[in-house]
Design a protein around this motif. Sequence first.
Motif, PDB file in Angstrom:
ATOM      1  N   PHE A  12      -8.005  20.793   5.442  1.00  0.00           N
ATOM      2  CA  PHE A  12      -7.751  19.898   4.314  1.00  0.00           C
ATOM      3  C   PHE A  12      -6.640  18.905   4.634  1.00  0.00           C
ATOM      4  CE2 PHE A  12      -5.942  18.810   0.108  1.00  0.00           C
ATOM      5  CZ  PHE A  12      -7.070  18.208  -0.416  1.00  0.00           C
ATOM      6  N   LEU A  13      -5.600  19.342   5.318  1.00  0.00           N
ATOM      7  CA  LEU A  13      -4.545  18.404   5.715  1.00  0.00           C
ATOM      8  C   LEU A  13      -5.109  17.317   6.625  1.00  0.00           C
ATOM      9  CD1 LEU A  13      -1.513  20.787   6.322  1.00  0.00           C
ATOM     10  CD2 LEU A  13      -1.718  19.046   4.534  1.00  0.00           C
ATOM     11  N   HIS A  14      -5.985  17.714   7.537  1.00  0.00           N
ATOM     12  CA  HIS A  14      -6.637  16.721   8.391  1.00  0.00           C
ATOM     13  C   HIS A  14      -7.474  15.762   7.553  1.00  0.00           C
ATOM     14  CE1 HIS A  14     -10.210  15.452  10.811  1.00  0.00           C
ATOM     15  NE2 HIS A  14      -9.261  15.088  11.650  1.00  0.00           N
ATOM     16  N   PHE A  15      -8.202  16.295   6.587  1.00  0.00           N
ATOM     17  CA  PHE A  15      -9.029  15.473   5.714  1.00  0.00           C
ATOM     18  C   PHE A  15      -8.186  14.458   4.950  1.00  0.00           C
ATOM     19  CE2 PHE A  15     -10.923  14.977   1.405  1.00  0.00           C
ATOM     20  CZ  PHE A  15     -12.051  14.268   1.762  1.00  0.00           C
ATOM     21  N   LEU A  16      -7.002  14.854   4.485  1.00  0.00           N
ATOM     22  CA  LEU A  16      -6.127  13.924   3.768  1.00  0.00           C
ATOM     23  C   LEU A  16      -5.720  12.757   4.655  1.00  0.00           C
ATOM     24  CD1 LEU A  16      -3.679  16.113   1.645  1.00  0.00           C
ATOM     25  CD2 LEU A  16      -5.613  14.754   0.851  1.00  0.00           C
ATOM     26  N   ILE A  17      -5.428  13.059   5.918  1.00  0.00           N
ATOM     27  CA  ILE A  17      -5.033  12.002   6.845  1.00  0.00           C
ATOM     28  C   ILE A  17      -6.220  11.083   7.145  1.00  0.00           C
ATOM     29  CG2 ILE A  17      -4.379  11.568   9.241  1.00  0.00           C
ATOM     30  CD1 ILE A  17      -2.470  13.891   9.069  1.00  0.00           C
ATOM     31  N   VAL A  18      -7.385  11.675   7.387  1.00  0.00           N
ATOM     32  CA  VAL A  18      -8.562  10.889   7.766  1.00  0.00           C
ATOM     33  C   VAL A  18      -9.097  10.075   6.590  1.00  0.00           C
ATOM     34  CG1 VAL A  18     -10.976  11.069   8.483  1.00  0.00           C
ATOM     35  CG2 VAL A  18      -9.234  12.398   9.655  1.00  0.00           C
ATOM     36  N   ALA A  19      -9.173  10.686   5.408  1.00  0.00           N
ATOM     37  CA  ALA A  19      -9.770  10.009   4.256  1.00  0.00           C
ATOM     38  C   ALA A  19      -8.718   9.341   3.378  1.00  0.00           C
ATOM     39  CB  ALA A  19     -10.586  11.002   3.434  1.00  0.00           C
ATOM     40  N   GLY A  20      -7.625  10.054   3.092  1.00  0.00           N
ATOM     41  CA  GLY A  20      -6.640   9.548   2.148  1.00  0.00           C
ATOM     42  C   GLY A  20      -5.906   8.313   2.627  1.00  0.00           C
ATOM     43  N   VAL A  21      -5.435   8.336   3.866  1.00  0.00           N
ATOM     44  CA  VAL A  21      -4.634   7.216   4.373  1.00  0.00           C
ATOM     45  C   VAL A  21      -5.471   5.945   4.533  1.00  0.00           C
ATOM     46  CG1 VAL A  21      -3.306   6.377   6.348  1.00  0.00           C
ATOM     47  CG2 VAL A  21      -2.851   8.655   5.417  1.00  0.00           C
ATOM     48  N   PRO A  22      -6.596   5.983   5.266  1.00  0.00           N
ATOM     49  CA  PRO A  22      -7.364   4.729   5.429  1.00  0.00           C
ATOM     50  C   PRO A  22      -7.922   4.180   4.123  1.00  0.00           C
ATOM     51  CG  PRO A  22      -8.025   6.364   7.061  1.00  0.00           C
ATOM     52  CD  PRO A  22      -7.184   7.074   6.053  1.00  0.00           C
ATOM     53  N   ASN A  23      -8.438   5.050   3.262  1.00  0.00           N
ATOM     54  CA  ASN A  23      -9.028   4.553   2.019  1.00  0.00           C
ATOM     55  C   ASN A  23      -7.977   3.912   1.115  1.00  0.00           C
ATOM     56  OD1 ASN A  23     -11.675   5.100   2.572  1.00  0.00           O
ATOM     57  ND2 ASN A  23     -11.729   7.061   1.511  1.00  0.00           N
ATOM     58  N   LEU A  24      -6.769   4.491   1.085  1.00  0.00           N
ATOM     59  CA  LEU A  24      -5.718   3.885   0.282  1.00  0.00           C
ATOM     60  C   LEU A  24      -5.287   2.553   0.887  1.00  0.00           C
ATOM     61  CD1 LEU A  24      -2.743   3.440  -0.928  1.00  0.00           C
ATOM     62  CD2 LEU A  24      -4.371   4.676  -2.352  1.00  0.00           C
ATOM     63  N   ARG A  25      -5.208   2.500   2.216  1.00  0.00           N
ATOM     64  CA  ARG A  25      -4.856   1.237   2.863  1.00  0.00           C
ATOM     65  C   ARG A  25      -5.873   0.145   2.515  1.00  0.00           C
ATOM     66  NH1 ARG A  25      -7.102  -0.532   7.484  1.00  0.00           N
ATOM     67  NH2 ARG A  25      -7.657   1.582   8.167  1.00  0.00           N
ATOM     68  N   LEU A  26      -7.150   0.473   2.582  1.00  0.00           N
ATOM     69  CA  LEU A  26      -8.187  -0.504   2.275  1.00  0.00           C
ATOM     70  C   LEU A  26      -8.168  -0.888   0.796  1.00  0.00           C
ATOM     71  CD1 LEU A  26     -11.097   1.014   4.396  1.00  0.00           C
ATOM     72  CD2 LEU A  26      -9.724  -1.001   4.955  1.00  0.00           C
ATOM     73  N   ALA A  27      -8.009   0.096  -0.079  1.00  0.00           N
ATOM     74  CA  ALA A  27      -7.981  -0.183  -1.517  1.00  0.00           C
ATOM     75  C   ALA A  27      -6.787  -1.057  -1.880  1.00  0.00           C
ATOM     76  CB  ALA A  27      -7.943   1.122  -2.308  1.00  0.00           C
ATOM     77  N   LEU A  28      -5.640  -0.785  -1.277  1.00  0.00           N
ATOM     78  CA  LEU A  28      -4.446  -1.587  -1.556  1.00  0.00           C
ATOM     79  C   LEU A  28      -4.609  -3.002  -1.012  1.00  0.00           C
ATOM     80  CD1 LEU A  28      -1.640  -1.766  -2.720  1.00  0.00           C
ATOM     81  CD2 LEU A  28      -0.745  -0.662  -0.655  1.00  0.00           C
ATOM     82  N   GLY A  29      -5.185  -3.119   0.179  1.00  0.00           N
ATOM     83  CA  GLY A  29      -5.450  -4.453   0.713  1.00  0.00           C
ATOM     84  C   GLY A  29      -6.417  -5.227  -0.159  1.00  0.00           C
ATOM     85  N   ASN A  30      -7.470  -4.562  -0.629  1.00  0.00           N
ATOM     86  CA  ASN A  30      -8.432  -5.215  -1.521  1.00  0.00           C
ATOM     87  C   ASN A  30      -7.770  -5.671  -2.818  1.00  0.00           C
ATOM     88  OD1 ASN A  30     -10.620  -4.897   0.219  1.00  0.00           O
ATOM     89  ND2 ASN A  30     -11.220  -2.926  -0.656  1.00  0.00           N
ATOM     90  N   LEU A  31      -6.887  -4.822  -3.362  1.00  0.00           N
ATOM     91  CA  LEU A  31      -6.209  -5.157  -4.615  1.00  0.00           C
ATOM     92  C   LEU A  31      -5.300  -6.371  -4.439  1.00  0.00           C
ATOM     93  CD1 LEU A  31      -5.285  -4.627  -7.537  1.00  0.00           C
ATOM     94  CD2 LEU A  31      -3.629  -2.973  -6.604  1.00  0.00           C
ATOM     95  N   VAL A  32      -4.468  -6.356  -3.412  1.00  0.00           N
ATOM     96  CA  VAL A  32      -3.549  -7.482  -3.190  1.00  0.00           C
ATOM     97  C   VAL A  32      -4.331  -8.773  -2.968  1.00  0.00           C
ATOM     98  CG1 VAL A  32      -1.817  -8.425  -1.623  1.00  0.00           C
ATOM     99  CG2 VAL A  32      -1.680  -6.026  -2.325  1.00  0.00           C
ATOM    100  N   LEU A  33      -5.414  -8.685  -2.205  1.00  0.00           N
ATOM    101  CA  LEU A  33      -6.232  -9.871  -1.962  1.00  0.00           C
ATOM    102  C   LEU A  33      -6.838 -10.388  -3.258  1.00  0.00           C
ATOM    103  CD1 LEU A  33      -7.550 -11.877  -0.063  1.00  0.00           C
ATOM    104  CD2 LEU A  33      -9.317 -10.172   0.437  1.00  0.00           C
ATOM    105  N   ARG A  34      -7.317  -9.510  -4.110  1.00  0.00           N
ATOM    106  CA  ARG A  34      -7.871  -9.918  -5.403  1.00  0.00           C
ATOM    107  C   ARG A  34      -6.804 -10.582  -6.272  1.00  0.00           C
ATOM    108  NH1 ARG A  34     -13.087 -10.937  -6.734  1.00  0.00           N
ATOM    109  NH2 ARG A  34     -14.368  -9.594  -5.435  1.00  0.00           N
ATOM    110  N   LEU A  35      -5.647  -9.954  -6.368  1.00  0.00           N
ATOM    111  CA  LEU A  35      -4.603 -10.490  -7.241  1.00  0.00           C
ATOM    112  C   LEU A  35      -4.157 -11.870  -6.779  1.00  0.00           C
ATOM    113  CD1 LEU A  35      -2.396  -7.301  -7.808  1.00  0.00           C
ATOM    114  CD2 LEU A  35      -4.133  -8.258  -9.330  1.00  0.00           C
ATOM    115  N   LEU A  36      -4.003 -12.042  -5.469  1.00  0.00           N
ATOM    116  CA  LEU A  36      -3.596 -13.347  -4.944  1.00  0.00           C
ATOM    117  C   LEU A  36      -4.725 -14.366  -5.046  1.00  0.00           C
ATOM    118  CD1 LEU A  36      -1.621 -12.201  -1.764  1.00  0.00           C
ATOM    119  CD2 LEU A  36      -0.649 -13.218  -3.831  1.00  0.00           C
ATOM    120  N   GLY A  37      -5.937 -13.936  -4.700  1.00  0.00           N
ATOM    121  CA  GLY A  37      -7.067 -14.861  -4.689  1.00  0.00           C
ATOM    122  C   GLY A  37      -7.527 -15.272  -6.076  1.00  0.00           C
ATOM    123  N   GLU A  38      -7.299 -14.419  -7.073  1.00  0.00           N
ATOM    124  CA  GLU A  38      -7.748 -14.707  -8.439  1.00  0.00           C
ATOM    125  C   GLU A  38      -6.607 -15.229  -9.315  1.00  0.00           C
ATOM    126  OE1 GLU A  38     -10.801 -14.450  -9.515  1.00  0.00           O
ATOM    127  OE2 GLU A  38     -11.822 -13.233  -7.999  1.00  0.00           O
TER     128      GLU A  38
END
Length: 366
Positions: free
Chosen positions: A200-226
């Motif tokens: 489960f700790l491995h799963f958090l690193i593999v799934a939790g870190v990249p998905n949050l990075r992508l979601a945060l990047g998508n959010l910042v891009l939306r807020l700036l672009g819109e």
Amino acid sequence: MTSTVPLFNPLDLSHTDDPYPRLAALRRELPVSTPLPGWHVVVRDADVRAVLADPEMWSSRRNNTSVAEERHLALSQLDPPDHTRLRRLLSPAFGRRVVEALEPVVREQAAVLADRLEPGADLVTAFTAPLPRAVLAAFCGVRDADAADYDRWAGAFTDLLGQRAHPEWPAFERWARRAVDGPALAGVLGQVDREEAVTFLHFLIVAGVPNLRLALGNLVLRLLGEDHWRAEGLPDAVEESLRLDPPALWQMRTATRDGVLAGTPVRAGQRLIAVVASANRDPERWGEDADAFRPGRPGPRAHLAFGKGPHACLGAALTRLQLRVAAEVLIERQPGLRLAPGFRFRRAGDFMSRGPAALPVHVELP
């Protein structure tokens, strides 16, 4: 008559770079398609919801993996009753009080990163990538002495495939076994089988870190672009960003028996790709402006970015907290932030995920 609508192949990066025109055509004309032998793609909101809510018919077991040993499967690759038992044990680590207690950590880490931004900075490198690693490290109780190793593992482990053959695995496993006996995840891991806890700790690193990075990047891009670079209405903007730009485009399931989905026969053992990114833009659910960024639309949390049913994301509350607080801090510390002139979206992520590879920005110096 044979349909001429372009199919969506989830294993073709040229299809997932900009999937939305293909998915819109499929929603209109071919709600279940077969881009590969034995693989079916489902794109409408109602059908995707039905699949995700029925683990008896649509199995998650061993999906997205080549791992042969059952005991090394991640939480997302289990079916009831194994999934039910393990999720029940892990759920207290993601409860309201635990998540709320992490808000000062998120706020502090975000402020440090926001204050370090320099002219010409890339927000992915400087903010959206390091923040999820720092927060998860705190969640796992990583000591200063372990921080460098943890940060390296968060970058080295990128998927669930053959992870135990990775050269970093022995060192990670030694650390993870120590973490199980410590404060990681509010001490909940001590109640879980040690092998399952390490996985489960491995799963958090593999799934939790990249998905949050992508979601945060998508959010910042939306807020700036819109032109929505303000704290007002931010919780709704977070949900709208997750709906329009979910970091994970689709989820895989396997048919456990013969059946029919939206008029299409499906055989036992065949793969089904439930495209949540398409369901989240289905006009039947979200109205004719489903492709528009409209914070405050009715039912903002009804999107499927976190899935649905027994496999709904265990860390959804923690993800929402990080997105909201990170954006609040960045807006407060960098009110004049804007995308660099000539910015063009370049996609990061694997076949299943999507977010900006870089976010070059103009930073106003004090």
